[in-house]
Design a protein around this motif. Structure first.
Motif, PDB file in Angstrom:
ATOM      1  N   SER A  33     -15.013 -22.683 -12.715  1.00 62.40           N
ATOM      2  CA  SER A  33     -15.496 -23.625 -11.701  1.00 62.40           C
ATOM      3  C   SER A  33     -17.017 -23.693 -11.700  1.00 62.40           C
ATOM      4  O   SER A  33     -17.605 -24.779 -11.595  1.00 62.40           O
ATOM      5  CB  SER A  33     -14.998 -23.193 -10.312  1.00 62.40           C
ATOM      6  N   HIS A  34     -17.673 -22.524 -11.832  1.00 65.50           N
ATOM      7  CA  HIS A  34     -19.131 -22.499 -11.916  1.00 65.50           C
ATOM      8  C   HIS A  34     -19.620 -23.282 -13.130  1.00 65.50           C
ATOM      9  O   HIS A  34     -20.604 -24.014 -13.057  1.00 65.50           O
ATOM     10  CB  HIS A  34     -19.638 -21.062 -11.999  1.00 65.50           C
ATOM     11  N   ARG A  35     -18.918 -23.110 -14.247  1.00 64.61           N
ATOM     12  CA  ARG A  35     -19.324 -23.817 -15.471  1.00 64.61           C
ATOM     13  C   ARG A  35     -19.258 -25.333 -15.283  1.00 64.61           C
ATOM     14  O   ARG A  35     -20.156 -26.067 -15.692  1.00 64.61           O
ATOM     15  CB  ARG A  35     -18.432 -23.394 -16.641  1.00 64.61           C
ATOM     16  N   ASN A  36     -18.176 -25.800 -14.654  1.00 63.24           N
ATOM     17  CA  ASN A  36     -18.034 -27.242 -14.421  1.00 63.24           C
ATOM     18  C   ASN A  36     -19.129 -27.768 -13.510  1.00 63.24           C
ATOM     19  O   ASN A  36     -19.701 -28.832 -13.749  1.00 63.24           O
ATOM     20  CB  ASN A  36     -16.659 -27.538 -13.819  1.00 63.24           C
ATOM     21  N   THR A  37     -19.425 -27.002 -12.444  1.00 64.46           N
ATOM     22  CA  THR A  37     -20.482 -27.420 -11.521  1.00 64.46           C
ATOM     23  C   THR A  37     -21.843 -27.428 -12.200  1.00 64.46           C
ATOM     24  O   THR A  37     -22.634 -28.371 -12.038  1.00 64.46           O
ATOM     25  CB  THR A  37     -20.525 -26.485 -10.294  1.00 64.46           C
ATOM     26  N   VAL A  38     -22.115 -26.378 -12.980  1.00 61.12           N
ATOM     27  CA  VAL A  38     -23.399 -26.280 -13.671  1.00 61.12           C
ATOM     28  C   VAL A  38     -23.545 -27.392 -14.704  1.00 61.12           C
ATOM     29  O   VAL A  38     -24.622 -27.950 -14.893  1.00 61.12           O
ATOM     30  CB  VAL A  38     -23.564 -24.891 -14.322  1.00 61.12           C
ATOM     31  N   LYS A  39     -22.445 -27.745 -15.379  1.00 55.26           N
ATOM     32  CA  LYS A  39     -22.496 -28.859 -16.332  1.00 55.26           C
ATOM     33  C   LYS A  39     -22.875 -30.159 -15.628  1.00 55.26           C
ATOM     34  O   LYS A  39     -23.709 -30.925 -16.113  1.00 55.26           O
ATOM     35  CB  LYS A  39     -21.133 -29.021 -17.022  1.00 55.26           C
ATOM     36  N   MET A  40     -22.243 -30.399 -14.483  1.00 56.51           N
ATOM     37  CA  MET A  40     -22.549 -31.606 -13.725  1.00 56.51           C
ATOM     38  C   MET A  40     -24.008 -31.622 -13.295  1.00 56.51           C
ATOM     39  O   MET A  40     -24.719 -32.624 -13.465  1.00 56.51           O
ATOM     40  CB  MET A  40     -21.645 -31.708 -12.492  1.00 56.51           C
ATOM     41  N   LEU A  41     -24.489 -30.510 -12.754  1.00 63.07           N
ATOM     42  CA  LEU A  41     -25.873 -30.441 -12.301  1.00 63.07           C
ATOM     43  C   LEU A  41     -26.845 -30.535 -13.475  1.00 63.07           C
ATOM     44  O   LEU A  41     -27.924 -31.117 -13.356  1.00 63.07           O
ATOM     45  CB  LEU A  41     -26.112 -29.147 -11.519  1.00 63.07           C
ATOM     46  N   GLY A  42     -26.458 -29.946 -14.616  1.00 65.84           N
ATOM     47  CA  GLY A  42     -27.310 -30.041 -15.797  1.00 65.84           C
ATOM     48  C   GLY A  42     -27.497 -31.469 -16.250  1.00 65.84           C
ATOM     49  O   GLY A  42     -28.602 -31.888 -16.612  1.00 65.84           O
ATOM     50  N   VAL A  43     -26.413 -32.251 -16.223  1.00 62.02           N
ATOM     51  CA  VAL A  43     -26.505 -33.664 -16.591  1.00 62.02           C
ATOM     52  C   VAL A  43     -27.359 -34.426 -15.583  1.00 62.02           C
ATOM     53  O   VAL A  43     -28.164 -35.294 -15.951  1.00 62.02           O
ATOM     54  CB  VAL A  43     -25.091 -34.282 -16.691  1.00 62.02           C
ATOM     55  N   ILE A  44     -27.212 -34.095 -14.293  1.00 58.65           N
ATOM     56  CA  ILE A  44     -28.025 -34.746 -13.251  1.00 58.65           C
ATOM     57  C   ILE A  44     -29.505 -34.445 -13.463  1.00 58.65           C
ATOM     58  O   ILE A  44     -30.360 -35.340 -13.365  1.00 58.65           O
ATOM     59  CB  ILE A  44     -27.563 -34.279 -11.848  1.00 58.65           C
ATOM     60  N   VAL A  45     -29.824 -33.182 -13.757  1.00 59.17           N
ATOM     61  CA  VAL A  45     -31.213 -32.796 -13.993  1.00 59.17           C
ATOM     62  C   VAL A  45     -31.772 -33.505 -15.234  1.00 59.17           C
ATOM     63  O   VAL A  45     -32.904 -33.992 -15.233  1.00 59.17           O
ATOM     64  CB  VAL A  45     -31.331 -31.266 -14.142  1.00 59.17           C
ATOM     65  N   LEU A  46     -30.958 -33.581 -16.298  1.00 60.22           N
ATOM     66  CA  LEU A  46     -31.409 -34.262 -17.512  1.00 60.22           C
ATOM     67  C   LEU A  46     -31.697 -35.738 -17.245  1.00 60.22           C
ATOM     68  O   LEU A  46     -32.725 -36.274 -17.691  1.00 60.22           O
ATOM     69  CB  LEU A  46     -30.341 -34.116 -18.604  1.00 60.22           C
ATOM     70  N   ALA A  47     -30.788 -36.389 -16.509  1.00 58.37           N
ATOM     71  CA  ALA A  47     -31.009 -37.795 -16.156  1.00 58.37           C
ATOM     72  C   ALA A  47     -32.260 -37.945 -15.297  1.00 58.37           C
ATOM     73  O   ALA A  47     -33.044 -38.896 -15.459  1.00 58.37           O
ATOM     74  CB  ALA A  47     -29.791 -38.342 -15.421  1.00 58.37           C
ATOM     75  N   PHE A  48     -32.460 -36.991 -14.383  1.00 61.16           N
ATOM     76  CA  PHE A  48     -33.647 -37.003 -13.519  1.00 61.16           C
ATOM     77  C   PHE A  48     -34.927 -36.918 -14.347  1.00 61.16           C
ATOM     78  O   PHE A  48     -35.880 -37.685 -14.137  1.00 61.16           O
ATOM     79  CB  PHE A  48     -33.550 -35.840 -12.536  1.00 61.16           C
ATOM     80  N   VAL A  49     -34.969 -36.007 -15.319  1.00 61.68           N
ATOM     81  CA  VAL A  49     -36.164 -35.833 -16.144  1.00 61.68           C
ATOM     82  C   VAL A  49     -36.423 -37.074 -16.989  1.00 61.68           C
ATOM     83  O   VAL A  49     -37.555 -37.587 -17.054  1.00 61.68           O
ATOM     84  CB  VAL A  49     -36.034 -34.585 -17.039  1.00 61.68           C
ATOM     85  N   LEU A  50     -35.385 -37.584 -17.634  1.00 61.50           N
ATOM     86  CA  LEU A  50     -35.546 -38.741 -18.518  1.00 61.50           C
ATOM     87  C   LEU A  50     -35.977 -39.991 -17.746  1.00 61.50           C
ATOM     88  O   LEU A  50     -36.753 -40.807 -18.257  1.00 61.50           O
ATOM     89  CB  LEU A  50     -34.246 -39.018 -19.278  1.00 61.50           C
ATOM     90  N   CYS A  51     -35.471 -40.142 -16.530  1.00 64.38           N
ATOM     91  CA  CYS A  51     -35.781 -41.345 -15.742  1.00 64.38           C
ATOM     92  C   CYS A  51     -37.127 -41.245 -15.027  1.00 64.38           C
ATOM     93  O   CYS A  51     -37.810 -42.252 -14.844  1.00 64.38           O
ATOM     94  CB  CYS A  51     -34.673 -41.600 -14.727  1.00 64.38           C
ATOM     95  N   TRP A  52     -37.508 -40.038 -14.610  1.00 61.56           N
ATOM     96  CA  TRP A  52     -38.696 -39.893 -13.787  1.00 61.56           C
ATOM     97  C   TRP A  52     -39.950 -39.547 -14.582  1.00 61.56           C
ATOM     98  O   TRP A  52     -41.057 -39.747 -14.083  1.00 61.56           O
ATOM     99  CB  TRP A  52     -38.466 -38.844 -12.705  1.00 61.56           C
TER     100      TRP A  52
END
Length: 345
Positions: free
Chosen positions: A231-250
């Motif tokens: 469950s932690h892995r799934n959550t961390v994967k989701m947050l990792g993608v969110i952070v990556l999108a945040f960096v690329l967009c901002w």
């Protein structure tokens, strides 16, 4: 004499081509903005409803995400004004107070989104690397208190914008434009605010890099059979993608703002050039700002899509909410139909 007129005609043609290309890009940006805004509003509203209408979704992670959805929602609601300013920078029709408040709200939500992503990642770090400590430290009440502090900190950090921007007459025309004021440039307040804005981006970026490195190391060393770790892995994967999108967009957004700030000098001649609407930044800067603004609003709209793609729990909650609302509406329509039939008989 002939050389002069030849150079002048070439310059006119270059300006004409530049204006034509710029207007085409502006139309493309407009076409992108409208569906982006509608999609983002729908997605963020769904995120807020899912968290607050489904008690099992009120975990600390989703409380952060729902608060971030409020921030993204406010950013997207300001998009029509930004689009209006792109097409018609002057005159500003809403007055000086509205100019200050809209710019303040945009900056406040920008800071708030960054803080939410950072603290959400820190909360995941505690949950993965220090699970026993997390059980006592991370509670819903404390999460709500932290979220309130994040909004307050973002508002205080963005407060200088209320002094920095305003409606000023530009050039020789008696037309007010909502923009950074002459005082903000000459006093150095603009440069100080750009430094603060960059720190708001770079410091959390470093923290996120360290946090996700530690989380990845911890999960790598643990056995994969544990359901909790999965469950932690799934959550961390989701947050990792969110952070990556945040960096690329901002990242382009912050680079563009820094270039804009550095392009403004403190000398009188440079300020007058800035205030003259006929003396704009170079072509590359214009195009870069348009692209970075699209990426900025894309970041506010794309998060619900990422939740849906990466989280089965979120998908199930959205389907359940839509199904419940559909059934409730069907029951209301059936009740109204029966009531109407009874009264007519």
């Amino acid at each position: 004499s002939k050389s002069y007129f030849l150079l002048r005609s070439i310059g006119v043609k270059v300006v004409w081509v530049y204006n034509a290309v710029f207007w085409v890009m502006l139309m493309c940006v407009t076409v992108i903005y409208i569906p982006l805004m509608l999609f983002g509003l729908l997605g963020n509203i769904l995120t807020i409803l899912v968290v607050w209408l489904r008690p099992h979704m009120r975990t600390s992670t989703y409380l952060y995400l729902s608060s971030m959805a409020v921030s993204d929602l406010l950013i997207l609601l300001l998009l029509p004004l930004d689009l209006y300013k792109l097409w018609r920078p002057r005159p500003w029709p809403l007055g000086d107070l509205a100019c200050k408040l809209t710019m303040f709200l945009s900056e406040c939500c920008t800071f708030c989104t960054i803080l939410h992503i950072t603290f959400l990642s820190l909360e995941r770090y505690l949950a993965v690397c220090w699970p026993i400590t997390a059980k006592t430290v991370v509670t819903r009440r404390r999460t709500r208190a932290i979220i309130g502090c994040l909004w307050l900190s973002a508002a205080v950090s963005a407060a200088p914008v209320l002094v920095m921007v305003g409606v000023e007459d530009v050039g020789r025309e008696d037309l007010g434009e909502c923009r950074c004021t002459h005082f903000a440039i000459s006093s150095g307040l603009l440069s100080a605010m750009m430094i603060l804005s960059n720190l708001y981006f770079l410091v959390p970026l470093c923290i996120l890099g360290v946090v996700y490195s530690l989380i990845g190391r911890t999960l790598w060393l643990r056995p994969k059979s544990s359901r909790r770790d999965q469950s932690h892995r799934n959550t961390v994967k989701m947050l990792g993608v969110i952070v990556l999108a945040f960096v690329l967009c901002w990242l382009p957004f912050h680079v563009g703002r820094t270039i804009f700030s550095l392009s403004l000098g403190t000398g009188t001649e440079r300020q007058e050039t800035y205030l003259d609407t006929n003396s704009q930044s170079d072509t590359i800067t214009h195009y870069f700002n348009l692209v970075s603004s699209v990426l900025f609003y894309l970041s506010a709209a794309v998060n619900p899509l990422l939740y849906n793609l990466m989280s089965a729990r979120y998908r199930h909650a959205v389907r359940s909410l839509i199904r419940t609302q559909s059934h409730a509406q069907a029951r209301r329509m059936h009740t109204l139909t029966v009531h109407h039939s009874t009264t007519t008989l």
